[in-house]
Design a protein around this motif. Structure first.
Motif, short mmCIF file in Angstrom:
data_model
loop_
_atom_site.label_atom_id
_atom_site.label_comp_id
_atom_site.label_asym_id
_atom_site.label_seq_id
_atom_site.Cartn_x
_atom_site.Cartn_y
_atom_site.Cartn_z
N TYR A 149 -30.47 -13.02 -6.43
CA TYR A 149 -29.17 -12.92 -5.78
C TYR A 149 -28.20 -13.92 -6.41
N ARG A 198 -29.16 -8.56 -7.59
CA ARG A 198 -28.38 -8.11 -6.44
C ARG A 198 -27.14 -9.00 -6.33
N HIS A 242 -26.38 -7.34 0.54
CA HIS A 242 -27.00 -8.35 -0.31
C HIS A 242 -26.88 -9.74 0.31
#
Length: 217
Positions: free
Chosen positions: A5, A30, A39
């Motif tokens: 992320y 993501r 997300h």
């Protein structure tokens, strides 16, 4: 598969991405953006503070870019980003802290001031941050006199930290020509494939930069 992320314009996302690219690891990227709120929800489920980057490997979630890189070095030992020799590793970790704490932190203080807007501008904060950058530029210029990477131990964690911090630092407080060693090092970093990939992927987001992204790099 690893899940990562972050955001392409985020300095600490770059730091961890550079390590992922160096090691050639596959991962599900993501991106944290308003049009993908799920997300951020997923990220907060692992780390309620909600800051990125964050790496998920199975049941394990790791945050803070340095820790992510330490983990990646265990997961995929080649190429090593932290030397096996304890003294060499200490040197690399020390430079990592210099770039995060004494380059990136003052950069973020100047950027935060710009985000507050002119009505909330704190000149004393900006002046102090830029003075700190000037001091660390001088120190780094001396340390980098022999060329190469940040340390004598190849491309390491230290360089993963240096690339985004120096990229944005030069936008915030220009590296003066008298710091020729530092300027040359920054140029070497930006030409390095894993770093260049981050720079290029972030180009669409340059209008986000509150001080105005300069027409260079």
């Amino acid at each position: 598969m690893l899940i990562f992320y972050g955001h392409p314009f985020s300095s600490y996302t770059w730091k961890a991405l550079i390590a992922l690219y160096e090691k050639g690891l596959e991962f599900d990227y993501r991106v944290i953006e308003p049009d993908r709120p799920q997300h951020m929800e997923e990220l907060r489920a692992h780390w309620p503070i909600g800051k990125f980057p964050l790496l998920v490997d199975g049941e394990r979630a790791l945050f803070e870019a340095t820790i992510i890189i330490e983990y990646l070095d265990r997961l995929a030992p080649e190429p090593p980003l932290i030397p096996a020799d304890p003294d060499a590793a200490l040197t690399v970790r020390q430079f990592d802290r210099v770039f995060d704490n004494h380059v990136m932190t003052p950069v973020q203080e100047v950027v935060a001031d710009a985000l507050r807007g002119p009505e909330n501008h704190l000149e004393i904060v900006v002046d102090k941050a830029k003075a700190g950058l000037e001091t660390v530029y001088g120190w780094l210029d001396e340390q980098l006199a022999e060329g190469g990477w940040a340390t004598p131990h190849g491309f390491t964690l230290a360089d993963c930290a240096a690339a985004p911090s120096l990229f944005y630092a030069d936008w915030v407080h220009r590296i003066a020509p008298r710091y020729a060693n530092l300027s040359a090092y920054r140029s070497r970093l930006l030409a390095h494939p894993s770093v260049k990939r981050c720079v290029d992927d972030a180009r669409p987001y340059r209008p986000y930069f509150p001080l105005g992204a300069p027409d260079r790099d």
